[in-house]
Design a protein around this motif. Sequence first.
Motif, PDB file in Angstrom:
ATOM      1  N   GLU A  83       0.782  -1.065  -0.355  1.00 57.43           N
ATOM      2  CA  GLU A  83       0.544   0.301   0.157  1.00 57.43           C
ATOM      3  C   GLU A  83       0.723   1.237   0.360  1.00 57.43           C
ATOM      4  OE1 GLU A  83      -3.872  -2.020   2.023  1.00 57.43           O
ATOM      5  OE2 GLU A  83      -2.443  -1.052   3.675  1.00 57.43           O
ATOM      6  N   GLY A  84       1.901   1.400   0.328  1.00 57.83           N
ATOM      7  CA  GLY A  84       3.063   1.884   0.328  1.00 57.83           C
ATOM      8  C   GLY A  84       4.100   2.035   1.123  1.00 57.83           C
ATOM      9  N   VAL A  85       5.146   3.185   1.517  1.00 58.54           N
ATOM     10  CA  VAL A  85       6.296   2.716   2.321  1.00 58.54           C
ATOM     11  C   VAL A  85       5.965   4.541   3.224  1.00 58.54           C
ATOM     12  CG1 VAL A  85       8.735   2.915   2.450  1.00 58.54           C
ATOM     13  CG2 VAL A  85       7.769   2.147   0.396  1.00 58.54           C
ATOM     14  N   LEU A  86       5.974   3.939   3.990  1.00 58.21           N
ATOM     15  CA  LEU A  86       6.105   4.569   5.628  1.00 58.21           C
ATOM     16  C   LEU A  86       7.668   4.570   5.476  1.00 58.21           C
ATOM     17  CD1 LEU A  86       3.415   2.891   7.872  1.00 58.21           C
ATOM     18  CD2 LEU A  86       3.237   4.559   6.107  1.00 58.21           C
ATOM     19  N   ARG A  87       8.044   5.972   6.039  1.00 63.18           N
ATOM     20  CA  ARG A  87       9.556   6.724   6.037  1.00 63.18           C
ATOM     21  C   ARG A  87       9.802   6.602   7.521  1.00 63.18           C
ATOM     22  NH1 ARG A  87       8.894  12.423   4.458  1.00 63.18           N
ATOM     23  NH2 ARG A  87       7.056  11.809   5.185  1.00 63.18           N
ATOM     24  N   GLU A  88      11.050   6.130   8.362  1.00 61.10           N
ATOM     25  CA  GLU A  88      11.799   5.856   9.285  1.00 61.10           C
ATOM     26  C   GLU A  88      10.705   5.881   9.908  1.00 61.10           C
ATOM     27  OE1 GLU A  88      12.987   9.196  10.106  1.00 61.10           O
ATOM     28  OE2 GLU A  88      14.899   9.226   8.667  1.00 61.10           O
ATOM     29  N   ALA A  89       9.807   4.631   9.745  1.00 63.02           N
ATOM     30  CA  ALA A  89       8.599   3.940  11.012  1.00 63.02           C
ATOM     31  C   ALA A  89       8.941   2.403  11.465  1.00 63.02           C
ATOM     32  CB  ALA A  89       7.409   3.221  10.471  1.00 63.02           C
ATOM     33  N   ILE A 130       5.023  -0.910   3.956  1.00 59.37           N
ATOM     34  CA  ILE A 130       2.693  -1.847   4.477  1.00 59.37           C
ATOM     35  C   ILE A 130       2.625  -1.947   3.503  1.00 59.37           C
ATOM     36  CG2 ILE A 130       2.008   1.056   3.897  1.00 59.37           C
ATOM     37  CD1 ILE A 130       1.136  -1.430   6.800  1.00 59.37           C
TER      38      ILE A 130
END
Lengths: 174, 151
Positions: B126-132, B144
């Motif tokens: 669904e996407g990329v969560l930065r620095e998660a 994600i």
Amino acid sequence: MARVTLTGGPDGVRLEHPGSKHAAALRDGFNSGAAAPSTRWHLPRPMSAINPKGMRRYAIMRGDRVIGTCRLWKPQYAGLELAIAIFDPQERGRGAGTFAVEKMCEVAFVTLGTHRVELGVYPDNAAAIRVYDKCGFTREALLRRYIHHEGAWRDLVWMAILRRDWAARTSITR
Amino acid sequence: MKRYVMLAPTWLVGKKTRLRALEAEDVPFFKRCRLAIDPQAWGFVVQALDGVDLGVLGVLVDGPHAAVAIGFVDDVRYVDGSAADALRVICSGLPRVMPVQRIEALVDAAASSSIAAHRKAGFQQEGVLREALLEGSAYRDGVIMSALVDG
């Protein structure tokens, strides 16, 4: 702990720590059902849990009126999660939301020292997404069937701003 | 490890793996799997069908949402079908006992074999969560991914 000035918004908009003088307006604002779905909101928490260390909430004021509320809360994924609601439809599009979001980022990064602020917003709320874009948030994901709202499962746009993005923006804009 | 743990009954059984409950005596094994899971999560040991422990899997249920995380002692499990099988087992088993709509995973963006295993199990990116993700003192990006219960 560094303090952030919560005043200076357009037409006198400012943030205040909510107290007894704001309670009725905040209650009525949520009761009205007119709170814009600018971000997702968690279920109500006990008042005793509202202001633990590392979390903040504010009333958004114009003059003596409470026009909305915003808060930083424990995150869904990382950093802190931002939620905001503007109660009065006539107050939307006048810069109060942008001011509040920018101030909340400042509180998150300067006072609370987080590395990331994230939020969830309905994909069809273009006006809110524009505000977050303007404040430096990046659209990171479209979370499928994330929230049940008005009778249907809906997707949620997930956005975030990192400390380094915010620092770069503020060094340019100041 | 106690014998009864190795043979613990479970109905969470797939074509290559079975998921049994995580026991207190599994803690040393759990640590070898390099997986951090929420203390409130359900914990399982991923076993081969013959009862050999391969890895661990955690599931945190929050209303209609569930978050899953998986880790193995040997990274080959991400490419030999074990990881995908275990994920398929939990994605099919969890909705039988809890009203979940969506099962998500936040996977290290650099872990391409783990991302592929999730995809093979039916998860969509669904996407990329930065620095998660926090590893040691450094933040890492997370992909994600989610699997919806009725597709």
